[in-house]
Design a protein around this motif. Structure first.
Motif, PDB file in Angstrom:
ATOM      1  N   ALA A   1      19.156  22.866  17.540  1.00 17.90           N
ATOM      2  CA  ALA A   1      19.296  24.274  17.137  1.00 17.90           C
ATOM      3  C   ALA A   1      19.668  25.139  18.333  1.00 17.90           C
ATOM      4  O   ALA A   1      20.506  26.028  18.230  1.00 17.90           O
ATOM      5  N   GLY A   2      19.026  24.879  19.476  1.00 16.34           N
ATOM      6  CA  GLY A   2      19.340  25.640  20.676  1.00 16.34           C
ATOM      7  C   GLY A   2      20.791  25.448  21.086  1.00 16.34           C
ATOM      8  O   GLY A   2      21.460  26.402  21.483  1.00 16.34           O
ATOM      9  N   ALA A   3      21.286  24.208  20.990  1.00 20.25           N
ATOM     10  CA  ALA A   3      22.687  23.947  21.341  1.00 20.25           C
ATOM     11  C   ALA A   3      23.618  24.696  20.387  1.00 20.25           C
ATOM     12  O   ALA A   3      24.643  25.239  20.799  1.00 20.25           O
ATOM     13  N   ALA A   4      23.271  24.713  19.101  1.00 20.28           N
ATOM     14  CA  ALA A   4      24.112  25.419  18.130  1.00 20.28           C
ATOM     15  C   ALA A   4      24.155  26.911  18.434  1.00 20.28           C
ATOM     16  O   ALA A   4      25.211  27.539  18.371  1.00 20.28           O
ATOM     17  N   VAL A   5      23.001  27.458  18.772  1.00 19.22           N
ATOM     18  CA  VAL A   5      22.957  28.883  19.120  1.00 19.22           C
ATOM     19  C   VAL A   5      23.822  29.142  20.345  1.00 19.22           C
ATOM     20  O   VAL A   5      24.575  30.116  20.401  1.00 19.22           O
TER      21      VAL A   5
ATOM     22  N   VAL B   1      26.437  27.511  21.326  1.00 20.42           N
ATOM     23  CA  VAL B   1      27.854  27.449  20.925  1.00 20.42           C
ATOM     24  C   VAL B   1      28.271  28.771  20.283  1.00 20.42           C
ATOM     25  O   VAL B   1      29.331  29.314  20.573  1.00 20.42           O
ATOM     26  N   LEU B   2      27.413  29.306  19.406  1.00 19.86           N
ATOM     27  CA  LEU B   2      27.738  30.562  18.737  1.00 19.86           C
ATOM     28  C   LEU B   2      27.854  31.699  19.743  1.00 19.86           C
ATOM     29  O   LEU B   2      28.749  32.534  19.636  1.00 19.86           O
ATOM     30  N   VAL B   3      26.936  31.725  20.701  1.00 21.62           N
ATOM     31  CA  VAL B   3      26.978  32.790  21.704  1.00 21.62           C
ATOM     32  C   VAL B   3      28.278  32.708  22.499  1.00 21.62           C
ATOM     33  O   VAL B   3      28.939  33.723  22.746  1.00 21.62           O
ATOM     34  N   ILE B   4      28.661  31.505  22.882  1.00 25.36           N
ATOM     35  CA  ILE B   4      29.897  31.336  23.652  1.00 25.36           C
ATOM     36  C   ILE B   4      31.096  31.773  22.823  1.00 25.36           C
ATOM     37  O   ILE B   4      31.988  32.470  23.312  1.00 25.36           O
ATOM     38  N   ALA B   5      31.132  31.350  21.547  1.00 27.25           N
ATOM     39  CA  ALA B   5      32.257  31.718  20.686  1.00 27.25           C
ATOM     40  C   ALA B   5      32.327  33.237  20.543  1.00 27.25           C
ATOM     41  O   ALA B   5      33.402  33.835  20.632  1.00 27.25           O
TER      42      ALA B   5
END
Lengths: 158, 276
Positions: free
Chosen positions: B130-134, B136-140
């Protein structure tokens, strides 16, 4: 035990650095994908018009002087492109170094649309009528050395 | 340098003590002797398996977390337990380092301990994903924020009714065939009022007026499939008031963006002397 501990230290360091490299690579990959998608997103043009002339065209200059003098387009900067559906496109710059795009209807000696906008504004003109259905538009967008043309129908009809 | 393997009796004893220590109904906390014995056996077991002292002790042992199948955690707990036991009993014959982080192995210990801790339990693994997904979203989101230009102003809809001036000025754009019965108003920018509506073909329309100079500055209708912009220019000698203070050649682009109008100012070149 000394040998073994220094080799596992090296392993741990390698593991840690490869994780860091993986993380950095992931960040760069995501950012690259997102920026690429944004920059190429949008419908494909119906035609891409190439530059065909940079010679002075007196009728075009006269039209601009009469109909759009406020744009202050620099006459010698004008470049002509392939025509598209009764429209002739010209690009240039004005006295404020803004790129300009002009659509003329040569048959009626009419400037149908003209626009100048300082960078980084996206430079385009929309034309109406002159051979296309009521309510439709052609959007001409300057991209580098080419002009992209897209026919836009009302209510999204194709 | 592996230690001698445990005898069968010792293995049994270790299994029983583990059951006491790590089960839900743990009672071993009240039995220091059993704790000490467990530490000894765990240390010997670790030495037999790995031949080196085991990793950093994990965070404080939690008796309720007993259904974790991951062995490293237990060794960590054993390390802590051994630490408690050693403090009471004085010098302790064990290859487990009981005081905490072994000096020569701190780098490996930290890395391995963190990795083990992160993936130890299922909930932590899920948290890691979940942390990795978050991330990725922040970077995008950050990439989008950098690439897409931000407007100079965002003009929200307002509940204003059009007056006679609006209708009169809109009529100058009659070639566009706008439907003036459904005009929507927005906040103003530099004294310029944006209004939106539709034309008779269903195309969205945007027009901008300057009430102070009684001028229709621009009107556009664009079919769906392309952005709807109305551009106004700060040309010299023009009577428009919005251009005051802006360099000649400046273009303000009004963009009907969903339910709001974005205003982007594209400034002309700065001159040494302000043109009148």
């Amino acid at each position: 035990m000394g040998d073994k501990s220094s080799s596992v230290d090296a392993d741990a360091r390698k593991t840690r650095w490869s994780l860091v490299a993986l993380l950095v690579g992931g960040v760069i990959a995501v950012a690259a994908v997102v920026t690429t998608v944004i920059s190429v997103s949008g419908p494909r043009p119906d035609a891409v018009l190439q530059q065909v002339t940079d010679e002075v065209d007196v009728p075009v200059i006269a039209m601009l002087a009469v109909e759009e003098p406020q744009l202050e387009i620099v006459v010698l900067s004008l470049r002509g492109y392939e025509p598209y559906r009764e429209m002739e496109l010209w690009s240039g710059v004005n006295d404020y170094d803004s790129p300009c795009l002009v659509a003329v209807h040569r048959e009626t000696q009419d400037v149908v649309a003209a626009s100048c906008i300082p960078s980084p504004g996206e430079l385009y003109v929309d034309t109406m009528r002159h051979g296309i259905p009521d309510g439709a538009r052609i959007r001409f967008t300057l991209r580098g050395d080419e002009v992209e043309a897209r026919l836009l129908m009302p209510d999204g009809a194709q | 340098m592996a230690g001698a393997p445990l005898s069968a009796d010792a293995e049994n004893e270790l299994r029983l003590l583990r059951a006491r220590a790590y089960s839900a109904e743990s009672d071993i906390q009240d039995d220091p002797a059993a704790l000490a014995r467990l530490a000894e056996l765990e240390a010997a077991h670790a030495a037999a398996l790995h031949g080196v002292a085991e990793d950093l002790p994990a965070p404080a042992p939690d008796a309720s977390r007993s259904h974790d199948p991951f062995p490293a955690e237990r060794f960590g707990v054993a390390g802590l337990v051994a630490g408690f036991a050693a403090a009471d009993d004085g010098p302790h014959e064990s290859s487990v380092t009981v005081t905490g982080v072994p000096d020569t192995k701190s780098a490996r210990a930290v890395a391995a301990s963190l990795r083990d801790w992160l993936i130890a339990t299922r909930s932590r693994r899920i948290g890691l994903i979940a942390g990795a997904a978050v991330a990725v979203l922040v970077i995008a989101y950050a990439a989008v924020w950098v690439v897409v230009p931000r407007p100079d102003a965002t003009l929200r809809p307002v509940d204003a009714l059009p007056d006679s001036q609006v209708y009169r000025l809109a009529a100058f754009a009659e070639v566009l065939e706008m439907d003036t019965s459904t005009l929507r108003a927005y906040e103003t920018y530099r004294g310029v009022e944006p209004w939106s509506t539709e034309d008779r073909y269903g195309n969205p329309c945007l027009f901008v007026i300057e009430p102070s100079s009684d001028n229709l500055l621009g009107a556009v209708c664009t079919p769906p499939g392309a952005e709807l912009y109305a551009d106004i220019g700060a040309w010299p000698y023009s009577a428009d008031h919005f251009a005051e203070g802006l360099p000649a050649g400046t273009v303000i682009r009004f963009h009907l963006n969903g339910n709001q109008v974005d205003a982007h100012v594209y400034r002309g070149p700065e001159m040494e002397t302000e043109s009148e």
